[in-house]
Design an enzyme around this catalytic site. Structure first.
Site, short mmCIF file in Angstrom:
data_model
loop_
_atom_site.label_atom_id
_atom_site.label_comp_id
_atom_site.label_asym_id
_atom_site.label_seq_id
_atom_site.Cartn_x
_atom_site.Cartn_y
_atom_site.Cartn_z
N VAL A 1 -36.83 10.88 41.95
CA VAL A 1 -36.05 11.01 42.99
C VAL A 1 -36.64 11.26 44.25
O VAL A 1 -36.27 10.88 45.40
CB VAL A 1 -35.08 12.20 42.90
CG1 VAL A 1 -33.81 12.45 43.84
CG2 VAL A 1 -33.99 11.86 41.64
N CYS A 2 -37.90 11.88 44.26
CA CYS A 2 -38.58 12.45 45.42
C CYS A 2 -38.93 10.97 46.31
O CYS A 2 -38.81 11.03 47.56
CB CYS A 2 -39.86 13.08 45.00
SG CYS A 2 -39.39 14.68 44.15
#
Length: 171
Positions: free
Chosen positions: A47-48
């Site tokens: 997700v980062c």
């Protein structure tokens, strides 16, 4: 824990800029500008990069709002550099290494039992006061558009109703 309308804790740390140059970054370096400080869990995760790249893509919007973006995680500056050069791509703002976890602790972003930061976001005014703080689960990416909208609202100095957008009346 740090709260809105309190002074943001100052810090000094090594950051990676551009394609991987190391530099020292301190919050006090940005006095006179709005600061968007965001924490994310770890490099080389799923997700980062979506958030990190979105903040970078929208850098011009932040610049037009007299704001700088600073990203931070508990990874080393060497991990940041490796990630930038092997998949993440060049960024338009510094990625801070909080390897000691001191900055994450000061901002209440560290998940002690996990050993990394949650997705925390802070808007800090030009005098160093926090106007916005948000903490997301590590599994839930934040909305950069909402960060920009909230920054615009905070910059009015007025009371902004729900769903306020630039050009709308304040209360």
């Amino acid at each position: 824990m740090i709260q809105v309308l309190q002074k943001a804790p100052d810090f000094s740390a090594t950051a990676v800029v551009g394609n991987g140059d190391f530099t020292k970054v301190s919050l006090s370096d940005y006095r006179g500008k709005w600061v968007v400080l965001f924490f994310y869990p770890l490099d080389f995760t799923f997700v980062c990069p979506t958030e990190i790249q979105e903040f970078s893509k929208r850098q011009e919007e932040f610049k037009n709002l007299n704001a700088v973006v600073l990203g931070a995680s508990v990874d080393s500056e060497h991990s940041h550099k490796a990630w930038i050069n092997n998949g993440l791509g060049q960024l338009n703002y510094p990625l801070i290494s909080d390897f000691s976890k001191e900055i994450s602790r000061k901002y209440g972003a560290l998940l002690e039992d996990k050993g990394f930061s949650t997705r925390a976001t802070f808007l800090i005014d030009p005098e160093g006061t926090i106007h916005y703080a948000s903490y997301n689960s590590p599994n839930v990416g934040r909305s950069v558009a909402e960060v920009i909208r909230t920054l615009q609202a905070a910059q009015t100095g007025e009371r902004c109703p729900a769903e306020w957008k630039p050009g709308m009346k304040t209360v």
